[in-house]
Design a protein around this motif. Structure first.
Motif, PDB file in Angstrom:
ATOM      1  N   LEU A  40       0.833  -1.199   0.000  1.00 26.81           N
ATOM      2  CA  LEU A  40       0.000   0.000   0.000  1.00 26.81           C
ATOM      3  C   LEU A  40       0.871   1.254   0.000  1.00 26.81           C
ATOM      4  N   ALA A  41       1.985   1.196   0.744  1.00 29.04           N
ATOM      5  CA  ALA A  41       2.898   2.342   0.762  1.00 29.04           C
ATOM      6  C   ALA A  41       3.622   2.487  -0.566  1.00 29.04           C
ATOM      7  N   ALA A  42       4.043   1.365  -1.155  1.00 29.55           N
ATOM      8  CA  ALA A  42       4.781   1.420  -2.419  1.00 29.55           C
ATOM      9  C   ALA A  42       3.929   1.996  -3.543  1.00 29.55           C
ATOM     10  N   PHE A  43       2.623   1.698  -3.539  1.00 27.28           N
ATOM     11  CA  PHE A  43       1.734   2.222  -4.565  1.00 27.28           C
ATOM     12  C   PHE A  43       1.097   3.550  -4.143  1.00 27.28           C
ATOM     13  N   ALA A  44       1.476   4.046  -2.960  1.00 25.63           N
ATOM     14  CA  ALA A  44       0.926   5.304  -2.446  1.00 25.63           C
ATOM     15  C   ALA A  44      -0.599   5.289  -2.485  1.00 25.63           C
ATOM     16  N   VAL A  45      -1.175   4.184  -2.018  1.00 32.69           N
ATOM     17  CA  VAL A  45      -2.637   4.049  -2.019  1.00 32.69           C
ATOM     18  C   VAL A  45      -3.225   5.036  -1.016  1.00 32.69           C
ATOM     19  N   ARG A  62     -10.468  -1.035   0.522  1.00 34.65           N
ATOM     20  CA  ARG A  62     -10.965  -1.699  -0.678  1.00 34.65           C
ATOM     21  C   ARG A  62      -9.871  -2.610  -1.262  1.00 34.65           C
ATOM     22  N   VAL A  63      -8.620  -2.140  -1.271  1.00 31.88           N
ATOM     23  CA  VAL A  63      -7.514  -2.967  -1.748  1.00 31.88           C
ATOM     24  C   VAL A  63      -7.371  -4.205  -0.874  1.00 31.88           C
ATOM     25  N   LEU A  64      -7.446  -4.029   0.436  1.00 34.13           N
ATOM     26  CA  LEU A  64      -7.314  -5.155   1.357  1.00 34.13           C
ATOM     27  C   LEU A  64      -8.448  -6.154   1.162  1.00 34.13           C
ATOM     28  N   LEU A  65      -9.655  -5.660   0.939  1.00 32.24           N
ATOM     29  CA  LEU A  65     -10.794  -6.561   0.761  1.00 32.24           C
ATOM     30  C   LEU A  65     -10.607  -7.431  -0.477  1.00 32.24           C
ATOM     31  N   TYR A  66     -10.207  -6.833  -1.591  1.00 33.24           N
ATOM     32  CA  TYR A  66      -9.971  -7.625  -2.802  1.00 33.24           C
ATOM     33  C   TYR A  66      -8.814  -8.597  -2.600  1.00 33.24           C
ATOM     34  N   GLY A  67      -7.809  -8.159  -1.844  1.00 32.90           N
ATOM     35  CA  GLY A  67      -6.696  -9.060  -1.550  1.00 32.90           C
ATOM     36  C   GLY A  67      -7.131 -10.256  -0.732  1.00 32.90           C
ATOM     37  N   ILE A  68      -8.026 -10.032   0.224  1.00 33.28           N
ATOM     38  CA  ILE A  68      -8.524 -11.121   1.062  1.00 33.28           C
ATOM     39  C   ILE A  68      -9.380 -12.086   0.240  1.00 33.28           C
ATOM     40  N   ILE A  69     -10.209 -11.555  -0.661  1.00 31.53           N
ATOM     41  CA  ILE A  69     -11.013 -12.428  -1.519  1.00 31.53           C
ATOM     42  C   ILE A  69     -10.108 -13.280  -2.398  1.00 31.53           C
ATOM     43  N   PRO A 128      -3.476   3.039 -10.933  1.00 32.11           N
ATOM     44  CA  PRO A 128      -2.564   2.420  -9.970  1.00 32.11           C
ATOM     45  C   PRO A 128      -3.282   1.529  -8.959  1.00 32.11           C
ATOM     46  N   LEU A 129      -4.578   1.790  -8.721  1.00 27.89           N
ATOM     47  CA  LEU A 129      -5.337   0.949  -7.806  1.00 27.89           C
ATOM     48  C   LEU A 129      -5.425  -0.480  -8.335  1.00 27.89           C
ATOM     49  N   ALA A 130      -5.605  -0.620  -9.640  1.00 25.27           N
ATOM     50  CA  ALA A 130      -5.658  -1.957 -10.239  1.00 25.27           C
ATOM     51  C   ALA A 130      -4.324  -2.668 -10.094  1.00 25.27           C
ATOM     52  N   LEU A 131      -3.221  -1.946 -10.284  1.00 28.05           N
ATOM     53  CA  LEU A 131      -1.900  -2.558 -10.128  1.00 28.05           C
ATOM     54  C   LEU A 131      -1.660  -2.984  -8.684  1.00 28.05           C
ATOM     55  N   ALA A 132      -2.121  -2.171  -7.741  1.00 28.58           N
ATOM     56  CA  ALA A 132      -1.961  -2.534  -6.333  1.00 28.58           C
ATOM     57  C   ALA A 132      -2.693  -3.824  -6.020  1.00 28.58           C
ATOM     58  N   MET A 133      -3.882  -3.985  -6.582  1.00 26.47           N
ATOM     59  CA  MET A 133      -4.649  -5.204  -6.343  1.00 26.47           C
ATOM     60  C   MET A 133      -3.978  -6.410  -6.998  1.00 26.47           C
TER      61      MET A 133
END
Length: 337
Positions: A102-107, A114-121, A209-214
């Motif tokens: 999250l820090a690397a992508f400056a989310v 939302r990123v964490l939720l998709y990661g958990i799924i 960048p949100l898509a890349l983070a996911m």
């Protein structure tokens, strides 16, 4: 001539009926939908909200375990609780990597959950696949216990070496193959576009960048699944319990992230403890494999495993707190460098 000894296949008996599987998966879907509703409106998560959800997701496995105790007996319940503690401790280490991604992508903070939720799924889907593969491997013969044990012991050695050398978790986004592959086929915007994953700009579609983070989080989920699934199979051979422990451990990660994001960096000996836990379970699996060939080889009972794992985690926490206090006192001394 003596008869040739053939390794028998492992009969994986599950406590779960198809109806219980259906109810459990339906409950999981309901919880994920609830998480989607909570994260539908992007907002910065406050500590009160994060603590409330964390308590909720910690209470769920306790209620589930008590229900197992009443329905299937203490042995099954102890296996569940032991597996849950193992998976939860490993998932805390996962949070370190999520934090760095999250820090690397400056989310932005409002999009982090939302990123964490998709990661958990993504992690749940991958764990389900690995659990099915693990069950198939175990049914083909006891050699799978030796394989799982070897994976865990090798992983434990690597984790311990990194911890002993002081090497921290590092995430180089540019070196992630998944990110490089996506960028090769799709243009990426120079900034975030709210919670959107793809936008149409200048007449063409582009990822944000949100898509890349996911994508990066999903790629790291694969690595985590390789370690966590063999670890819980070292506690129980029931695929249902393996799935349940993984699901309960992952469900609360989103809220736990916001509770522990300040405290995670202070658990300086966490990886030392995780390496010991992985090595212990790896040895347990190897002994279980050997016991199937030579009955005189002892096995490690599940209650003892739970005691060892809890002792290691408590020791890691206490020693980390003591080391932090010692460093703070040293910094507070005048003239001490």
């Amino acid at each position: 001539m003596p008869a040739t000894t053939v390794q028998p296949a492992v009969a994986l008996e599950s406590i779960a009926s198809p109806q219980l599987w259906a109810v459990t998966i339906a409950g999981l879907v309901v919880l994920l939908v609830l998480d989607f509703i909570v994260t539908r409106r992007p907002h910065e998560v406050r500590m009160r909200e994060a603590v409330g959800w964390s308590v909720f997701y910690l209470a769920l496995p306790l209620v589930f375990g008590v229900g197992l105790w009443a329905w299937a007996g203490s042995t099954v319940a102890v296996e569940f609780f032991t597996g849950y503690v193992v998976e939860k401790s490993l998932s805390v280490d996962n949070l370190f990597v999520f934090m760095l991604l999250l820090a690397a992508f400056a989310v932005p903070a409002v999009l982090a959950q939302r990123v964490l939720l998709y990661g958990i799924i993504g992690a749940l889907v991958l764990r389900a696949i690995f659990i099915a593969l693990g069950a198939a491997a175990l049914q083909s013969g006891t050699w799978a216990f030796l394989l799982f044990g070897a994976i865990l012991i090798v992983t434990a050695v690597k984790v311990f070496r990194d911890a002993a050398s002081g090497q921290e978790h590092e995430v180089d986004v540019s070196s992630l193959r998944s990110v490089r592959l996506v960028r090769r086929f799709m243009p990426v915007t120079d900034g975030y576009r709210g919670s959107r994953l793809m936008v149409r700009e200048a007449g063409r579609y582009a990822l944000t960048p949100l898509a890349l983070a996911m994508v990066a989080v999903f790629a790291t989920d694969i690595v985590f699944a390789v370690d966590s699934v063999p670890a819980v199979y070292g506690v129980t051979e029931d695929p249902f319990l393996v799935f349940a422990t993984n699901a309960f451990a992952l469900l609360g990660l989103r809220a736990l992230y916001f509770v522990l994001q300040g405290a995670l960096s202070k658990l300086r000996y966490l990886n030392h403890g995780l390496s010991l836990i992985l090595a212990f379970i790896g040895v347990k699996l190897v002994l279980h494999w050997a016991h199937g060939i030579w009955p005189q080889v002892p096995e490690i009972p599940t209650p003892l495993s739970l005691g060892v794992i809890v002792t290691v985690l408590v020791t890691v926490t206490l020693t980390s707190v003591h080391a932090n206090h010692r460093d703070q006192r040293a910094e507070a001394r005048p003239g001490d460098r």
